[in-house]
Design a protein around this motif. Structure first.
Motif, mmCIF file in Angstrom:
data_model
loop_
_atom_site.group_PDB
_atom_site.id
_atom_site.type_symbol
_atom_site.label_atom_id
_atom_site.label_comp_id
_atom_site.label_asym_id
_atom_site.label_seq_id
_atom_site.Cartn_x
_atom_site.Cartn_y
_atom_site.Cartn_z
ATOM 1 N N ARG A 270 -3.026 15.405 10.570
ATOM 2 C CA ARG A 270 -2.366 14.289 9.898
ATOM 3 C C ARG A 270 -0.993 13.971 10.435
ATOM 4 O O ARG A 270 -0.589 12.812 10.481
ATOM 5 C CB ARG A 270 -2.209 14.583 8.407
ATOM 6 C CG ARG A 270 -3.470 14.404 7.624
ATOM 7 C CD ARG A 270 -3.279 14.936 6.227
ATOM 8 N NE ARG A 270 -4.497 14.752 5.471
ATOM 9 C CZ ARG A 270 -4.725 13.684 4.728
ATOM 10 N NH1 ARG A 270 -3.826 12.741 4.620
ATOM 11 N NH2 ARG A 270 -5.865 13.562 4.089
ATOM 12 N N GLU B 208 0.845 -1.205 0.000
ATOM 13 C CA GLU B 208 0.000 0.000 0.000
ATOM 14 C C GLU B 208 0.876 1.249 0.000
ATOM 15 O O GLU B 208 2.027 1.213 0.414
ATOM 16 C CB GLU B 208 -0.875 0.040 1.252
ATOM 17 C CG GLU B 208 -1.932 -1.021 1.244
ATOM 18 C CD GLU B 208 -1.839 -1.869 2.488
ATOM 19 O OE1 GLU B 208 -2.806 -1.839 3.236
ATOM 20 O OE2 GLU B 208 -0.811 -2.526 2.701
ATOM 21 N N THR B 209 0.324 2.347 -0.445
ATOM 22 C CA THR B 209 1.051 3.596 -0.310
ATOM 23 C C THR B 209 0.969 3.997 1.150
ATOM 24 O O THR B 209 0.102 3.573 1.892
ATOM 25 C CB THR B 209 0.419 4.701 -1.155
ATOM 26 O OG1 THR B 209 -0.940 4.790 -0.788
ATOM 27 C CG2 THR B 209 0.559 4.387 -2.615
ATOM 28 N N LEU B 210 1.893 4.826 1.511
ATOM 29 C CA LEU B 210 2.020 5.146 2.918
ATOM 30 C C LEU B 210 1.285 6.435 3.240
ATOM 31 O O LEU B 210 1.864 7.510 3.223
ATOM 32 C CB LEU B 210 3.494 5.293 3.254
ATOM 33 C CG LEU B 210 3.749 5.341 4.748
ATOM 34 C CD1 LEU B 210 3.752 3.949 5.298
ATOM 35 C CD2 LEU B 210 5.052 6.034 5.009
ATOM 36 N N GLU B 211 0.010 6.318 3.504
ATOM 37 C CA GLU B 211 -0.762 7.517 3.834
ATOM 38 C C GLU B 211 -0.872 7.642 5.344
ATOM 39 O O GLU B 211 -0.854 6.652 6.054
ATOM 40 C CB GLU B 211 -2.163 7.419 3.224
ATOM 41 C CG GLU B 211 -2.168 7.673 1.745
ATOM 42 C CD GLU B 211 -1.415 8.936 1.375
ATOM 43 O OE1 GLU B 211 -1.750 9.999 1.936
ATOM 44 O OE2 GLU B 211 -0.504 8.878 0.558
ATOM 45 N N PRO B 212 -1.008 8.888 5.818
ATOM 46 C CA PRO B 212 -1.212 9.040 7.268
ATOM 47 C C PRO B 212 -2.406 8.197 7.668
ATOM 48 O O PRO B 212 -3.499 8.383 7.149
ATOM 49 C CB PRO B 212 -1.507 10.519 7.426
ATOM 50 C CG PRO B 212 -0.934 11.163 6.227
ATOM 51 C CD PRO B 212 -1.005 10.153 5.134
ATOM 52 N N PRO B 213 -2.220 7.250 8.544
ATOM 53 C CA PRO B 213 -3.278 6.286 8.819
ATOM 54 C C PRO B 213 -4.241 6.774 9.881
ATOM 55 O O PRO B 213 -5.266 6.181 10.090
ATOM 56 C CB PRO B 213 -2.498 5.097 9.347
ATOM 57 C CG PRO B 213 -1.292 5.708 9.991
ATOM 58 C CD PRO B 213 -1.043 7.043 9.363
ATOM 59 N N SER B 214 -3.928 7.910 10.530
ATOM 60 C CA SER B 214 -4.695 8.238 11.731
ATOM 61 C C SER B 214 -6.153 8.492 11.423
ATOM 62 O O SER B 214 -7.013 8.343 12.262
ATOM 63 C CB SER B 214 -4.122 9.477 12.392
ATOM 64 O OG SER B 214 -4.429 10.600 11.615
#
Ligand SMILES: Nc1ncnc2c1ncn2[C@@H]1O[C@H](COP(=O)(O)OP(=O)(O)OP(=O)(O)O)[C@@H](O)[C@H]1O
Ligand SMILES: Nc1ncnc2c1ncn2[C@@H]1O[C@H](COP(=O)(O)OP(=O)(O)OP(=O)(O)O)[C@@H](O)[C@H]1O
Ligand SMILES: [Mg+2]
Ligand SMILES: [Mg+2]
Lengths: 260, 322, 403, 403, 260
Positions: free
Chosen positions: D270, D4-10
């Motif tokens: 974020r 997966e791309t590394l998006e802010p997961p919060s």
């Protein structure tokens, strides 16, 4: 003998995750089938479909040989399928007796209303719970203030109180003390003797070999294989769970590793 | 239509604006002009947006019932900058170049106070004011005070209770009046209510303690209020024939749209009686005092049917009901 | 078996040894403090029979709405539309009764009331379907309702004020004749007390049979407390005279309407499965679903109940004002929600009581009326009410021993 | 390691393959549908440069508030006081700037703005302390605030309207001169794009170093999308001329204020621990506490931020109206909450996005403005907006693939 | 050797329920102390006081010989006390890596803000979790969509990642599969070797006798007794748990049955 439950080609995916894939399982009256597998193997998801909590994506389920939709928990109850969910499914703001009878209160119908018989329910609840755990006295405490094992006791009491024909137990003794666990074991034997079919999910090999008649092992959503308890050893079962290796005495499923 | 006229209402949820609109519309339709409207629902911010929208629709002249006469000025400036003439309708906007068309609100307050004082020259008065956040309520109050302040000073009149009415809502006026009655143990001789809606609440409160019939004022000439005057439970309403004002507004709007100079409009006067004393061209109508005696005026003007006016009237019927 | 008294457990609120809800009791205490304070500040006016009579009448509308709002909040929803629905239903009733149906027909007012209540139920069902079946958040749905039905209230009569209502209908508003009178008030009191006593005896006998340890003394004490409070209430209402006469008024009709609503709602929430489901849904909707509770149908019913209560409140409001206006009920949603929350309903669901909501409504209205009695201006009033609300809830929190 | 791309997961919201939030994208789609519909109904007015300029200015205040409201709602609280606080702070700024301080002093407006923001923070802290430390439900506290600060707004100048403001201050309102102009607008655009591009490159390199599989193509596509939308926006704003001239206006100052707020808040939610804590508290406050998160301090800070945003919104509003009135901001709380909820914030906590809130505010304002453009009557407007809000949220639910 | 933890006379009551009464327990470095007892015995409550989650009503706690207030979880962390709570304490809306670092994110301080290094945290999280359960791949899924065992894995990973000196494990393997359970056992031995003190609550006698050095048994909130593992048999321990009977080789506590 006719099976109580026949699941054929049942699958369920969440987004991209194939939680359950093409699973076939049977359950006969008076039989205890242990469902085993690593964490996230899909055991709970499979059982939830039988309990009417999830709708399956594909596959058929026969109950007593008749196809069943199982689109809601109420439908499962009507077919005599009771479930102890891994999450326990308790309303934290209600007390033990309210939770025990949740959805199926003892009540008199008066016009459009059903008036609950609280005294009766309290009385029954005390009896059922005492049978499992005599030390459980705080029957008036909301569930959120109970200990982990006390909460689990309520969930078990609920499932056995409504005389089921099929009982699904998803890690019923995970939080129970040794004495309470023993009592649940006793109970399973009693129910079995009455001809009730039981699906038992447990990670405790001891319990499993003690109580189950047959084992079904899942891995990554698929069935690795199933076997009579007496045909396999504990180590073979561990091999099925961890490596997905189906021993010769077991009947392999689609999830079995073909080559070694 | 070759001329489009925009109207920005401050709040439309009252009986009278509907009537203004019908007058306005009638006047414009005769001349083949189109009317587009917007309602700011008692909010300055929304009114500013509404006017943006009306200007975007390309109106040729803009009528504004300002919710707040100061906060509206940036919008007025915008309109004038685009060359769109602005008419302050009913509520004065003191800004050079804005034409003013209205029933004089201060006069409304005066009429209310004058008639109450005539009916009850001395005694204990209660003032039920309008919405505290509505500038118009403050103008009315100014008129009322003009008449009664001297009488308070010389001791003839005592104010025993005074409350604003949030949102002009009659229920609120009713509750306030009930509590004031409790506070003064029913020793009330007259109630200066700011409009007919609040007057309705006041009369309901008075009725529940058997005090209906003491002098109560109002304004607008609501059907229910005129009926109360006929029944004798309200004393006066400052009647503003909104149809007439609407027609006047239409006339002025059409003239300005055609490019007529403001001072050349028929009946135009120079008005500088606002708080800031800004001189602007204006056409100001006087509200009509309606009491038990001259109810026939509203019937004759086709404002209300005799049937509505006289509903439930038995004893002491006004002349208009005979 | 257990030594606790057998109280309906569904509310999951702490009860004291006498089986009273601790939270509600501490709220009542706060109400008394507020009342006594205003009594002194207003030079003895606040606790006069007359003011208490007014207070009861003024509270009834918000209290009726707050009862329904409590159910809504317990299911972890909110209803912002109640003021608008009240206004809209009130206008429809006014239009039918005053303009459409013959004014002197005896069937006019009963029919219009029935239609109004039907309309309320329909509007509630509309909201309920969107929320329960379409899954749109209740905040959005009822915000939509707030706009839609306020707009509709205007359209019904093009913003006109409609008056007057049928004289019998007006009794619902508790005006000069809108009270029971002295004799009937005492009679009603007697009937209710006898029924209540009988109920307690029956429950007690049943509990004994099942072997619960249910002390007679507790029950007796509670009965006496209720008896004394109710008697004091009736006596007070009876001692407020009609103007220029010495005929006591008795219990005002709006209070009677409220009383019926409260008794019915207490019954529903405590004793019926429907009430139990409401609390279960608020506590853990997933658990409720897994146990076969028809969660969507239950939420739908809650909103229908709220709609019906809006209609009842509309009847009281319009009858009281003797007019239907398109602005009736504006901002009432805030008061209704506030009453429910002050009364102990938790916006995170699963908690709340009907009695608490009524006491909450009384607290809000006492503050409103009290500030007028002591002659505060409306802005001072706002500041003071805001502060007292916050302090009251804080004090209640500590008094009731939470935290 | 992961594909997966590394998006802010919060934010715990589903993101599509390009890393965009699905929910926000579907909302944007809805906004486009609404805009195009109005464009045709209004005979081509809605999508004119002029109307879009107005729309941006009109949306800014609600959008600023909605950003803060999202944080509040994510922590499972609510703030009903924002309209009143805005009104009160606005009145204080007006009083100081117009009546107290010398009108022609150059330090006057900056000082009053600073004082206003300080006051906003103070009011927010007042609410926060009651909620986080005294444990009073936010609904009650901010309902108190709604009353208190509306009362205070009236008391500040006894209900008088104060005007006019300093000409420089008025630029915040985006009046005739309150825009950047053509050149500076493009310059700003260029700066932001360069910074954004640099940031993406840096993040990408870091991810490569840690062995994450982060595709360049995804990032590039996203960059292009943002670039095109932003360029179109600036071009549109530039093509709306000052009255009777051909001088383009450029980005209006209120939009600039909003942009700063949004970028800052997106950054906070974020990338900072504070933002993470906000979501954790909303998800499970007990778990947050057990993990040592200073839950009370975090909630306090959220309310302080809300107060500051109210003050900023107060500056924009008063500058736009060029007057301080005691009614400024009435009912804004509803719009702000609605914008946040439409934008995906869940009143049961733990979910919401800043971008969503802004789109929500745009949807609400588009409906409001669009209805004026097509000449709907006031009650029709209410009914239509109510309905469209409900349908929009329903459509969004299905479009974004939630159940 | 000096004990890491000394609890003396610790009590806690909820309303009328005496959940923990006058408990004395010690923990030494490199020691695993199993806390046993029936459901509702007060084990979790006792441990929560040590974790700073509840404030004790009475009693003192010494950490390294110094009195500790333990008024908040943060204080416990600062003293090097990490806890795996029975309820897991996960924020359901956040994913695995966010939960793992919850409250103690890897971040750079910039002015008043701490900017998180998400990439780094994700990287660490993947490593720690893989160590426990190599099949756990959905690291980006919010915890609410994970299976029971996956959730427990995150809670365990969190507690071991922040090098503790005292580790409280409240039924850490209840929901774990056999393989995962074995890995946790391995882990406990490793930590022990590093000199970390561990409180282990478990209902599984096997695990307990396998891993613990000493046992403390609670009943109805009180300590029945404590004993070296090698001094007692499994049956004796069951007697302590169920009957409250303290065998001769164990040191009796205030909860031991006197007669009999
Ligand atoms: N917050 C609370 N409020 C009221 N009572 C509580 C609370 N927490 C725990 N209790 C009560 O305290 C007793 C001890 O609970 P505790 O959770 O410590 O048991 P436990 O030994 O951990 O049991 P289990 O093995 O089932 O986890 C129980 O009777 C429980 O009902
Ligand atoms: N609601 C959901 N949404 C998304 N993914 C889910 C959901 N429920 C389960 N899953 C995923 O499906 C897979 C199977 O989960 P399931 O709960 O059936 O496992 P399990 O065999 O019961 O494991 P355990 O032994 O840990 O209880 C897991 O990878 C889980 O993350
Ligand atoms: Mg499972
Ligand atoms: Mg425990």
């Amino acid at each position: 003998m006719k099976p109580l439950i026949e699941m054929r080609g049942v699958s369920k995916a969440f987004g991209g995750v194939h939680a359950v894939e093409d699973v076939d399982v049977d359950l006969y009256p008076g039989e205890v089938v242990a469902v085993l597998g690593h964490n996230g193997a899909g055991k709970s998801t499979l059982m939830k479909m039988l309990a009417g909590a999830y709708r399956r994506d594909t596959g058929t389920v026969l109950v007593d040989g008749n196809p069943a939709e199982l689109s809601s928990p109420a439908e499962a109850f009507d077919l005599g399928i009771e479930t102890i969910h891994q999450t326990l499914a308790l309303a934290d703001n209600l007390d033990a007796s309210a939770n025990l009878f949740l959805g199926r209160e003892i009540a008199w119908r008066v016009g459009p209303f059903k008036i609950m018989d609280s005294a009766q329910m309290r009385d029954h609840a005390a009896k059922v719970i005492n049978q499992l755990n005599p030390r459980f006295t705080n029957l008036n405490t909301p569930c959120r203030d109970l200990s982990g094992g006390q909460r689990q006791t309520i969930a078990i009491a609920r499932a056995i109180h409504f005389e089921a024909r099929v009982l699904i137990m998803d890690e019923p003794t995970a939080a129970l003390g040794p004495h309470e666990t023993a009592m649940v074991g006793e109970l399973i034997r009693e129910l079995k003797a009455k001809g009730i079919g039981i699906f038992l999910i447990s990670h405790d090999m001891h319990d499993v070999f003690d109580l189950a008649d047959r084992l079904v092992v899942m891995k990554n959503g698929q069935v690795v294989g199933s076997a009579k308890k007496d045909d396999v050893t504990q180590d073979e079962v561990l091999g099925m769970i961890i490596l997905g290796k189906c021993p010769p005495n077991a009947e392999p499923g689609p999830g079995a590793r073909v080559s070694q | 239509a070759d001329i489009t006229v925009g109207m920005s209402w401050a709040n439309y949820q009252e009986e009278r604006w509907k009537i203004d609109e019908s007058g306005l519309r009638a006047g414009l339709e005769e001349a083949g002009a189109e009317l587009v409207t917007a309602d700011a629902q008692s909010s300055n911010e929304r009114q500013a947006s509404d006017i943006d929208g009306l200007l975007a629709r390309g109106v040729d002249v803009l009528l504004i019932v300002a919710w707040d006469s100061e906060a509206i000025i940036p919008s007025v400036e915008r309109a004038l900058a685009e060359g769109v003439p602005v008419i302050a309708y009913e509520r004065q906007i003191e800004y050079p170049g804005v034409y003013y068309v209205a029933f004089d609100p201060v006069e409304v307050g005066r009429i209310q106070a004058r008639e109450l004082v005539r009916a009850q020259p001395k005694g204990d008065y209660v003032i039920i004011k309008g919405s505290p956040t509505d500038q118009y309520a403050h103008y009315v109050l100014t008129g009322q005070k003009e008449i009664i302040d001297p009488l308070i000073a010389n001791g003839d009149i005592t104010i025993v209770g005074e409350q604003w009415t949030d949102g002009w809502v009659p229920d609120n006026a009713q509750k306030n009046m009930e509590n004031i009655l409790t506070a003064v143990n029913d020793k009330v001789d007259a109630v200066l209510a700011s409009n007919d809606g609040t007057a309705g609440g006041v009369v309901a409160a008075l009725t529940s303690v058997g005090l209906e019939g003491i002098p109560v004022s109002g304004q607008d000439g609501d059907i229910a209020a005129l009926n109360r005057i006929a029944l004798g439970t309200q004393t006066v309403t400052a009647w503003k024939d909104a149809r007439e004002l609407g027609r006047l507004g239409a006339k002025v709007a059409l003239e300005l749209a055609k490019g007529t100079a403001p001072e050349d409009i028929e009946g135009s006067v120079v008005w500088d009686k606002g708080p800031k004393g800004t001189a602007q061209n204006a056409s100001v109508l006087a509200p009509v005092t309606i009491t038990h005696e001259n109810l026939d005026v509203v019937v004759d003007a086709d404002w209300i049917s005799k049937e509505d006016l006289c509903a439930g009237v038995t004893e002491n019927a006004p002349a208009a009901c005979n | 078996m257990t030594t606790e008294t057998l109280e309906p457990p569904s509310l999951a609120e702490p009860t004291n040894k006498r089986g009273f809800n601790v939270r509600t009791l501490s709220l009542v205490g706060l109400l008394v403090v507020i009342a006594v304070t205003f009594h002194f500040l207003s030079g003895g006016l606040f606790l006069s029979a007359r003011n208490l009579y007014n207070l009861v009448v003024q509270t009834s509308v918000v209290a009726i709405l707050a009862c329904g709002m409590t159910l809504v909040i317990v299911t972890r929803n909110i209803d912002l539309s109640v003021g608008s629905v009240l206004g809209c239903v009130g206008m429809v009733i006014a239009l039918l009764q005053i303009e459409i149906f013959p004014q002197d027909a005896a069937w006019n007012w009963p029919l219009t009331v029935a239609i109004g209540i039907g309309l309320g139920a329909l509007i509630g069902a509309w909201h309920g379907v969107w929320i329960a079946y379409f899954g749109v958040p209740s905040f959005v749905v009822t915000l939509g309702g707030l706009l839609i039905f306020r707009g509709a209230a205007f359209e019904v009569a093009q913003g006109k004020t409609l008056a007057p209502f049928d004289p019998v209908y007006r009794l619902f508003g508790g005006g000069i004749d809108g009270a029971l009178g002295v004799g009937p008030s005492w009679a009603l009191f007697a009937i209710i007390m006898v029924l209540y006593g009988l109920g307690e005896v029956l429950v007690h006998r049943r509990q004994m049979r099942l072997g619960f340890d249910s002390t007679v003394r507790t029950k007796l004490l509670r009965f006496l407390a209720v008896f004394v409070v109710a008697a004091a209430f009736v006596a007070t209402m009876n001692s407020y005279m009609k103007p220029r006469s010495d005929i006591g008024r008795g219990i005002p009709v709006p209070a009677l309407v409220l009383l019926s609503v409260v008794l019915f709602m207490e019954f529903v929430t405590r004793f019926t499965t429907f009430g139990r489901y409401i609390f279960a849904i608020g506590g853990n909707i997933e658990a409720a679903r897994l146990n076969g509770i028809p969660t969507r149908r239950t939420v739908l019913k809650v909103f229908i109940a709220m709609g019906v209560l809006c209609a009842i409140a509309a009847v009281v409001t319009t009858a009281r004002l003797n007019a239907g206006t398109s602005s009736t009920g504006e901002l009432l949603e805030l008061s209704a929600i506030a009453a429910a929350v002050i009364g102990g309903a938790s916006l995170s669901g699963g908690r709340g009581t009907i009695a608490g909501a009524v006491v909450g409504a009384l607290i809000i209205q006492s503050l409103e009326s009290g500030m007028v009695l002591i002659g505060a201006s409306s802005s001072q009033r706002m500041v003071a009410i805001g502060l007292v609300l916050m302090v009251a809830v804080l004090a209640d929190k500590y008094l009731s021993g939470e935290e």
